[in-house]
Design an enzyme around this catalytic site. Structure first.
Site, PDB file in Angstrom:
ATOM      1  N   ARG A  94       9.190   9.911   4.339  1.00  0.00           N
ATOM      2  CA  ARG A  94       9.848   9.399   3.139  1.00  0.00           C
ATOM      3  C   ARG A  94      11.183  10.119   2.986  1.00  0.00           C
ATOM      4  NH1 ARG A  94       4.390  10.305   1.662  1.00  0.00           N
ATOM      5  NH2 ARG A  94       3.274   8.384   1.089  1.00  0.00           N
ATOM      6  N   HIS A 116      13.722   4.007   3.498  1.00  0.00           N
ATOM      7  CA  HIS A 116      12.295   3.727   3.548  1.00  0.00           C
ATOM      8  C   HIS A 116      11.959   2.647   4.566  1.00  0.00           C
ATOM      9  CE1 HIS A 116       8.573   4.894   1.587  1.00  0.00           C
ATOM     10  NE2 HIS A 116       8.153   3.645   1.683  1.00  0.00           N
ATOM     11  N   HIS A 163      -1.043   8.301   3.866  1.00  0.00           N
ATOM     12  CA  HIS A 163      -1.548   7.338   2.892  1.00  0.00           C
ATOM     13  C   HIS A 163      -2.924   7.771   2.388  1.00  0.00           C
ATOM     14  CE1 HIS A 163       1.130   3.944   4.720  1.00  0.00           C
ATOM     15  NE2 HIS A 163       1.759   4.637   3.794  1.00  0.00           N
TER      16      HIS A 163
END
Length: 520
Positions: A307, A438, A464
């Site tokens: 990120r 992103h 995640h």
């Protein structure tokens, strides 16, 4: 109040000086001097903008301490003129709070000189302390004083480097009771500065929604009405409404100590979005438009699936060049993870570290304060910020004022700078997609799956929480996999295979499965 205290209070205030360019044009100065003053004043206003700090004497002193080390001797004279002219303007103009919000054009300090402080009528030119400025055309800066619409930054102060000025965070405690209670609750829990900013912003919008009532008398129905308006009238996204809900529940329960009943409100409609993904050819064209550190940053973001904030917050010790691993500390949700480090970036990173050592040794020779550290770590190891391993991997070229401590130190590169050169590179590569940092992360996830890695491995590398989040890339991969358009069938054409796809018949793992074994 003694004279020292009065002087300290004056240093904290924000000076409102509209139409300073007209005052400079009418000043009895040589044309060359006017142009020099104009450039120096605009440079200072830009400094105020990028640091999201109210333009005060404290900030002017910090700015001058850096400007004069760069050989810009004209900055002090320009700001001295500006302060004195602002004092004269204040006598005829009156308080800047009397202007309309859209007519406010300046929040400027003087240089803190004794002569300027004694200028008659200067008190008329000062607005409420801590208003965060926002730049506009022509170098004008909006005061932003007491803005409750959630637009603009928090009120902040900036301290003098190595001086006796109080810490900015100690003064940025809010003006109303609910602001002070919210800020105290955030800092007791050691929230990040951005989290505190966000919670204050939603609190300010809620306070404006309630006005003239106080947040102390708000009920669950008031929160429901506010959240309902976000979804129904303002068409807020799901994430924005969730953020507002979390912030306001924290405000009411933790800061104001009010227990709420069940909050019943219409929730924003969830929308399923597929990610934007670059093809391998587009990635090549994109990287070819960049050189130096920008190329290294974007290739690392793509090659490790980072990120944007994870990328710019990397420190030297997060690299493990021998084991080809990259440590991501305090990522989204304050979680740590280990991701892959591309072999092709090992040598460029070694060369980058050698260049950083030169900057690091220069900062140590000039006795600059160490880099920012998490609060607990800074207390336990107060000298860690000056050690090599804790330095930012991608530091900013310029020094900046820490909004919490007030120290003038070297921070990491700003997120806006990365977003800017990513957009420029995408345009230069003629990529017909909206490319952001992103998008490089989305491309990493999609290409990893196309190259045959199982969904669980990709989930861990990307950090995640749920495999369902990672499965959005399967929807991108599946487009065209084994499916032929009826138009191609009609014309007897067969689409070429995806050159990067290793397993076209990729099975989707069942939701909730704990198996991390490859599915191919």
């Amino acid at each position: 109040m003694n004279s020292n205290q009065a002087g300290q209070n004056r240093d904290k205030l924000i000076l409102c000086f509209p139409n300073w360019t007209a005052a400079l044009a009418a000043a009895a100065l040589e044309p060359a001097a006017k142009e020099g003053y104009r450039r120096e004043i605009l440079a200072f206003l830009h400094h105020c903008k990028i640091h999201h700090a109210g333009a005060s004497i404290i900030l002017a002193k910090a700015y001058l301490s850096v400007a004069e080390t760069q050989g810009r001797s004209g900055a002090r004279a320009a700001l001295r003129w500006w302060f004195r002219a602002a004092g004269s303007a204040g006598r005829s103009r009156g308080k800047c709070d009397e202007q309309g919000a859209e007519d406010r054009r300046g929040a400027f300090p003087g240089d803190g000189s004794a002569a300027g402080a004694r200028q008659g009528g200067a008190s008329e030119a000062w607005s409420r302390p801590g208003a965060a400025p926002g730049a506009s055309d022509g170098g004008a800066v909006g005061t932003g004083a007491a803005r409750l619409d959630g637009v603009g930054g928090r009120r902040t102060f900036s301290a003098v480097k190595g001086g006796d000025a109080p810490l900015p965070a100690a003064h940025d405690l809010g003006e109303s009771d609910w602001e002070r209670d919210l800020i105290n609750a955030c800092r007791e829990r050691h929230f990040l500065w951005r989290t505190e900013e966000t919670y204050w912003m939603w609190g300010a919008r809620f306070a404006r929604f309630l006005a003239p009532r106080s947040p102390y008398v708000a009920e669950a129905a008031d929160l429901a009405a506010f959240l309902s308006r976000l979804a129904v009238e303002e068409r807020a996204s799901v994430s924005a409404q969730k953020q507002a809900l979390n912030a306001l529940v924290f405000l009411m329960q933790e800061a104001l100590h009010r227990q709420l009943a069940e909050i019943d409100f219409p929730r924003a409609q969830a929308r399923k979005r597929i990610p934007t993904v670059l093809s391998p050819d587009e990635c090549d064209r994109f990287f070819a438009q960049l050189t130096g550190t920008p190329r290294l940053m974007t290739e690392l973001a793509y090659g490790a699936g980072l990120r944007l904030m994870e990328l710019i917050r990397l420190r030297v010790h997060h690299l493990d060049l021998d084991r080809l691993q990259l440590q991501v500390r305090g990522g989204k949700g304050d979680k740590d993870r280990i991701t892959v480090l591309p072999v092709s970036l090992v040598e460029p990173l070694r060369e980058h570290l050698e260049r950083l050592r030169v900057l690091f040794e220069q900062d140590r020779a000039e006795e600059r304060p160490g880099v920012w550290l998490p609060e607990g770590l800074a207390r336990k190891y107060p000298n860690a910020g000056t050690s090599w391993e804790w330095q930012w991997l991608f530091p900013s070229r310029k020094l900046s004022v820490d909004p919490v401590s007030g120290l003038v130190r070297r921070h990491h590169v700003q997120d806006g700078a990365v977003q800017s050169f990513v957009r420029r590179a995408a345009r230069a590569a003629r990529i017909d997609k909206r490319v952001t940092p992103h998008v490089l992360r989305h491309s990493f996830g999609t290409h990893m799956i196309e190259n045959g890695y199982d969904i669980r491995t990709v989930q861990e590398l990307m950090g995640h929480d749920s495999v369902e989040t990672t499965m959005i890339y399967l929807h991108v991969v599946q487009k065209g996999l084994g499916a032929v358009s009826p138009l191609d069938k009609l014309k007897g054409l067969t689409p070429p295979p995806n050159p990067g796809l290793k397993h076209p018949n990729w099975p989707i793992p069942p939701t909730g499965s704990d198996s991390s074994a490859p599915t191919h």
